[in-house]
Motif scaffolding. Sequence first.
Motif, PDB file in Angstrom:
ATOM      1  N   LEU A   1       0.853  -0.937   0.012  1.00  0.00           N
ATOM      2  CA  LEU A   1      -0.052  -0.033  -0.014  1.00  0.00           C
ATOM      3  C   LEU A   1       1.153   1.309  -0.078  1.00  0.00           C
ATOM      4  O   LEU A   1       1.467   1.828   1.084  1.00  0.00           O
ATOM      5  N   ARG A   2       1.136   1.729  -1.197  1.00  0.00           N
ATOM      6  CA  ARG A   2       2.237   2.851  -1.193  1.00  0.00           C
ATOM      7  C   ARG A   2       1.354   4.277  -1.006  1.00  0.00           C
ATOM      8  O   ARG A   2       0.279   4.609  -1.750  1.00  0.00           O
ATOM      9  N   GLY A   3       2.180   4.914   0.136  1.00  0.00           N
ATOM     10  CA  GLY A   3       1.763   6.144   0.368  1.00  0.00           C
ATOM     11  C   GLY A   3       1.430   6.395   1.953  1.00  0.00           C
ATOM     12  O   GLY A   3       1.724   7.452   2.477  1.00  0.00           O
ATOM     13  N   GLY A   4       1.347   5.385   2.837  1.00  0.00           N
ATOM     14  CA  GLY A   4       1.518   5.549   4.076  1.00  0.00           C
ATOM     15  C   GLY A   4       0.013   5.396   4.561  1.00  0.00           C
ATOM     16  O   GLY A   4      -0.608   6.642   4.722  1.00  0.00           O
ATOM     17  N   MET A   5      -0.755   4.413   4.792  1.00  0.00           N
ATOM     18  CA  MET A   5      -2.077   4.082   5.263  1.00  0.00           C
ATOM     19  C   MET A   5      -2.126   4.446   6.659  1.00  0.00           C
ATOM     20  O   MET A   5      -1.335   3.874   7.447  1.00  0.00           O
ATOM     21  N   ASP A   6      -3.321   5.059   7.107  1.00  0.00           N
ATOM     22  CA  ASP A   6      -3.344   5.710   8.558  1.00  0.00           C
ATOM     23  C   ASP A   6      -4.245   4.425   9.024  1.00  0.00           C
ATOM     24  O   ASP A   6      -5.502   4.273   9.013  1.00  0.00           O
ATOM     25  N   GLY A   7      -3.540   3.754   9.991  1.00  0.00           N
ATOM     26  CA  GLY A   7      -3.980   2.645  10.524  1.00  0.00           C
ATOM     27  C   GLY A   7      -4.948   2.945  11.755  1.00  0.00           C
ATOM     28  O   GLY A   7      -6.017   2.466  12.059  1.00  0.00           O
ATOM     29  N   LEU A   8      -5.058   4.152  12.290  1.00  0.00           N
ATOM     30  CA  LEU A   8      -5.892   4.825  13.075  1.00  0.00           C
ATOM     31  C   LEU A   8      -7.272   4.916  12.696  1.00  0.00           C
ATOM     32  O   LEU A   8      -8.197   4.874  13.273  1.00  0.00           O
ATOM     33  N   ALA A   9      -7.409   5.466  11.319  1.00  0.00           N
ATOM     34  CA  ALA A   9      -8.522   5.453  10.561  1.00  0.00           C
ATOM     35  C   ALA A   9      -9.086   4.073   9.890  1.00  0.00           C
ATOM     36  O   ALA A   9     -10.078   3.623  10.063  1.00  0.00           O
ATOM     37  N   ALA A  10      -8.136   3.107   9.390  1.00  0.00           N
ATOM     38  CA  ALA A  10      -8.562   1.973   8.958  1.00  0.00           C
ATOM     39  C   ALA A  10      -9.044   1.096   9.992  1.00  0.00           C
ATOM     40  O   ALA A  10     -10.243   0.505   9.756  1.00  0.00           O
ATOM     41  N   VAL A  11      -8.440   0.900  11.147  1.00  0.00           N
ATOM     42  CA  VAL A  11      -8.948   0.084  12.366  1.00  0.00           C
ATOM     43  C   VAL A  11      -8.695   0.989  13.410  1.00  0.00           C
ATOM     44  O   VAL A  11      -7.881   1.119  14.044  1.00  0.00           O
ATOM     45  N   ALA A  12      -9.852   1.653  13.766  1.00  0.00           N
ATOM     46  CA  ALA A  12      -9.870   2.729  14.946  1.00  0.00           C
ATOM     47  C   ALA A  12      -9.861   2.156  16.141  1.00  0.00           C
ATOM     48  O   ALA A  12     -10.818   1.223  16.511  1.00  0.00           O
TER      49      ALA A  12
ATOM     50  N   TRP B   1      -2.545   6.286  -0.935  1.00  0.00           N
ATOM     51  CA  TRP B   1      -2.656   6.262   0.716  1.00  0.00           C
ATOM     52  C   TRP B   1      -2.044   7.600   1.252  1.00  0.00           C
ATOM     53  O   TRP B   1      -1.970   7.639   2.466  1.00  0.00           O
ATOM     54  N   ASP B   2      -1.680   8.514   0.554  1.00  0.00           N
ATOM     55  CA  ASP B   2      -0.766   9.717   1.125  1.00  0.00           C
ATOM     56  C   ASP B   2      -1.869  10.793   1.467  1.00  0.00           C
ATOM     57  O   ASP B   2      -2.021  11.640   0.718  1.00  0.00           O
ATOM     58  N   SER B   3      -2.629  10.781   2.629  1.00  0.00           N
ATOM     59  CA  SER B   3      -3.592  11.431   2.988  1.00  0.00           C
ATOM     60  C   SER B   3      -3.134  12.575   3.674  1.00  0.00           C
ATOM     61  O   SER B   3      -3.786  12.912   4.976  1.00  0.00           O
ATOM     62  N   HIS B   4      -2.677  13.622   3.189  1.00  0.00           N
ATOM     63  CA  HIS B   4      -2.236  14.958   3.604  1.00  0.00           C
ATOM     64  C   HIS B   4      -3.451  16.051   3.900  1.00  0.00           C
ATOM     65  O   HIS B   4      -3.366  16.754   4.710  1.00  0.00           O
ATOM     66  N   ALA B   5      -4.253  15.600   3.055  1.00  0.00           N
ATOM     67  CA  ALA B   5      -5.654  16.596   3.155  1.00  0.00           C
ATOM     68  C   ALA B   5      -6.778  15.979   2.670  1.00  0.00           C
ATOM     69  O   ALA B   5      -6.967  14.900   2.102  1.00  0.00           O
ATOM     70  N   GLN B   6      -7.860  16.251   3.488  1.00  0.00           N
ATOM     71  CA  GLN B   6      -9.320  15.614   3.226  1.00  0.00           C
ATOM     72  C   GLN B   6      -9.285  14.077   3.259  1.00  0.00           C
ATOM     73  O   GLN B   6      -9.502  13.426   2.433  1.00  0.00           O
ATOM     74  N   GLN B   7      -8.520  13.689   4.469  1.00  0.00           N
ATOM     75  CA  GLN B   7      -8.407  12.323   4.602  1.00  0.00           C
ATOM     76  C   GLN B   7      -9.307  11.255   4.397  1.00  0.00           C
ATOM     77  O   GLN B   7      -9.377  10.366   3.816  1.00  0.00           O
ATOM     78  N   ASP B   8     -10.606  11.645   4.859  1.00  0.00           N
ATOM     79  CA  ASP B   8     -11.765  10.814   4.954  1.00  0.00           C
ATOM     80  C   ASP B   8     -12.178  10.504   3.585  1.00  0.00           C
ATOM     81  O   ASP B   8     -12.647   9.463   3.190  1.00  0.00           O
ATOM     82  N   ARG B   9     -12.206  11.571   2.629  1.00  0.00           N
ATOM     83  CA  ARG B   9     -12.573  11.246   1.276  1.00  0.00           C
ATOM     84  C   ARG B   9     -11.674  10.280   0.611  1.00  0.00           C
ATOM     85  O   ARG B   9     -12.026   9.471  -0.032  1.00  0.00           O
ATOM     86  N   LEU B  10     -10.483  10.631   0.672  1.00  0.00           N
ATOM     87  CA  LEU B  10      -9.450   9.808   0.342  1.00  0.00           C
ATOM     88  C   LEU B  10      -9.487   8.213   0.494  1.00  0.00           C
ATOM     89  O   LEU B  10      -9.257   7.317  -0.056  1.00  0.00           O
ATOM     90  N   LEU B  11      -9.606   7.934   2.064  1.00  0.00           N
ATOM     91  CA  LEU B  11      -9.420   6.602   2.558  1.00  0.00           C
ATOM     92  C   LEU B  11     -10.807   6.041   2.054  1.00  0.00           C
ATOM     93  O   LEU B  11     -10.738   4.823   1.911  1.00  0.00           O
TER      94      LEU B  11
ATOM     95  N   HIS C   1       3.173  12.096   7.532  1.00  0.00           N
ATOM     96  CA  HIS C   1       3.809  11.002   7.572  1.00  0.00           C
ATOM     97  C   HIS C   1       4.075  10.542   9.143  1.00  0.00           C
ATOM     98  O   HIS C   1       4.711  11.480   9.932  1.00  0.00           O
ATOM     99  N   GLY C   2       3.705   9.338   9.359  1.00  0.00           N
ATOM    100  CA  GLY C   2       3.969   9.207  11.012  1.00  0.00           C
ATOM    101  C   GLY C   2       5.151   7.617  10.976  1.00  0.00           C
ATOM    102  O   GLY C   2       5.963   7.737  10.163  1.00  0.00           O
ATOM    103  N   THR C   3       4.797   6.921  11.928  1.00  0.00           N
ATOM    104  CA  THR C   3       5.645   5.590  12.202  1.00  0.00           C
ATOM    105  C   THR C   3       4.628   4.521  12.376  1.00  0.00           C
ATOM    106  O   THR C   3       4.462   3.709  11.534  1.00  0.00           O
ATOM    107  N   GLY C   4       4.273   4.174  13.629  1.00  0.00           N
ATOM    108  CA  GLY C   4       3.356   3.025  13.699  1.00  0.00           C
ATOM    109  C   GLY C   4       2.333   2.911  12.960  1.00  0.00           C
ATOM    110  O   GLY C   4       1.446   3.946  12.789  1.00  0.00           O
ATOM    111  N   GLY C   5       1.885   1.710  12.307  1.00  0.00           N
ATOM    112  CA  GLY C   5       0.895   1.782  11.529  1.00  0.00           C
ATOM    113  C   GLY C   5       0.061   0.420  11.554  1.00  0.00           C
ATOM    114  O   GLY C   5       0.289  -0.300  12.490  1.00  0.00           O
ATOM    115  N   ALA C   6      -0.574   0.179  10.484  1.00  0.00           N
ATOM    116  CA  ALA C   6      -1.274  -1.217  10.362  1.00  0.00           C
ATOM    117  C   ALA C   6      -1.254  -2.032   9.424  1.00  0.00           C
ATOM    118  O   ALA C   6      -0.796  -1.613   8.390  1.00  0.00           O
ATOM    119  N   MET C   7      -1.221  -3.529   9.593  1.00  0.00           N
ATOM    120  CA  MET C   7      -1.244  -4.487   8.329  1.00  0.00           C
ATOM    121  C   MET C   7      -2.574  -5.077   8.340  1.00  0.00           C
ATOM    122  O   MET C   7      -3.407  -5.157   9.221  1.00  0.00           O
TER     123      MET C   7
END
Length: 406
Positions: free
Chosen positions: A42-53, A269-279, A327-333
């Motif tokens: 998943l190229r771009g850095g998926m937001d794990g906090l949003a995918a699996v909150a 997956w690079d959600s710098h703006a309007q993340q909810d729409r992109l995700l 861009h962060g660090t800890g994420g999800a699989m």
Amino acid sequence: MDRRSFLTRSAIIGCSLAASPLMTPISFAAAPSDNRLVVIILRGGMDGLAAVAPYGDPSLSEIRGPLAMGAEGYADLDGFYAMHPALRPLLPLWKDQHLGFVHAVSTPYRNKRSHFDGQDLLEAGGASLKSGGVRDGWLNRMMGHIPGYRADMAYAVGNDALAVLDGPQLIKRWSPDVDLALSPQAIRLAQMVLKDDPAMSFALSEAFQLADNDGDPVAVNGGMSEMMAMLEDNSQAGRDTSYEKRLAKFAADRLREDARIASFSLNGWDSHAQQDRLLNRSLGTLSDVILTLKNELTGPVWKRTAIVAMTEFGRTARFNGTMGTGHGTGGAMVLAGGAIRGGRVFADWPGLGDADLLQQRDVMPTRDLRAYSGWLLRGLFGISAGAVERDIFPQLDLGADPKLLL
């Protein structure tokens, strides 16, 4: 075009459909095991906090405010974690225990948070990008440890080289967006021209064979108008189905036969703006891909399949001013497949309080992403712990078995 370019970029003579250098290739490898592994980057850095909150963590709403759970429709998983609305179509897989997630993980990559470096390290599987570190792909190194492993000539179509499969072990590369339509005479001419070069002749034969696998024969009886009509029909069929779903279907077609390992990437997956729409879009695509693989890999094949989707890093814990994340660090699989011990989120959850965050901004990784990948390789292909920690993922401590597989 010289010989090397021919072998590594197209292996195509005559008219081709959508042979664009921007297309993502899909890579396969044949192996003697009956188990299948699909690795999705998943190229771009998926937001794990949003995918699996982790909505059971009271700090989630504190650091993300009313948008902590995004749009309505999150699906509760276990009383602590909830799945993004765009992943809701996967809920039956969760209930059948064929879907799981891993949280608060990352590669050893820290601080700079560059997509390029993060993806390089993710696919190389090393501990760092310093001089002398590994540069080939961890999946390719793994193949060297499978007794009796075999792979034929390698093919690549498109610019995405899928570095996770780069290395000395031979693999096949192909894109489902490339098709061939040639007259029987042109086919025969190509075979005659290349007959004295075994590698080129084999590459051409393999290209014809793979192009025939989509149900449309390579050979066209007729002239240029018939040839172009076939290509237009194929192009229309492609437009009727998303590229990513065609990618998954093509992978499944090969995995039902000799291929045992497939890898491809999903962008966006690079959600710098309007993340909810992109995700909503990106997670919806991932859901479609997993369900396509499920629908195509039926019965005993699905039961022996493990799918893992991974990303180069997570996102920042807090939203920015444009309702996106940095861009962060800890994420999800994401894990799926009949071989997965699903219905659970694998995590040593670190918490989201200020003192719990990495540098007070990112989810703190509590385990190396490579350890989960290593345990998958051990369970699916019988790779020894020493080989995983020494060769496939250098400087890795596998740690305790998370029991990802049935």
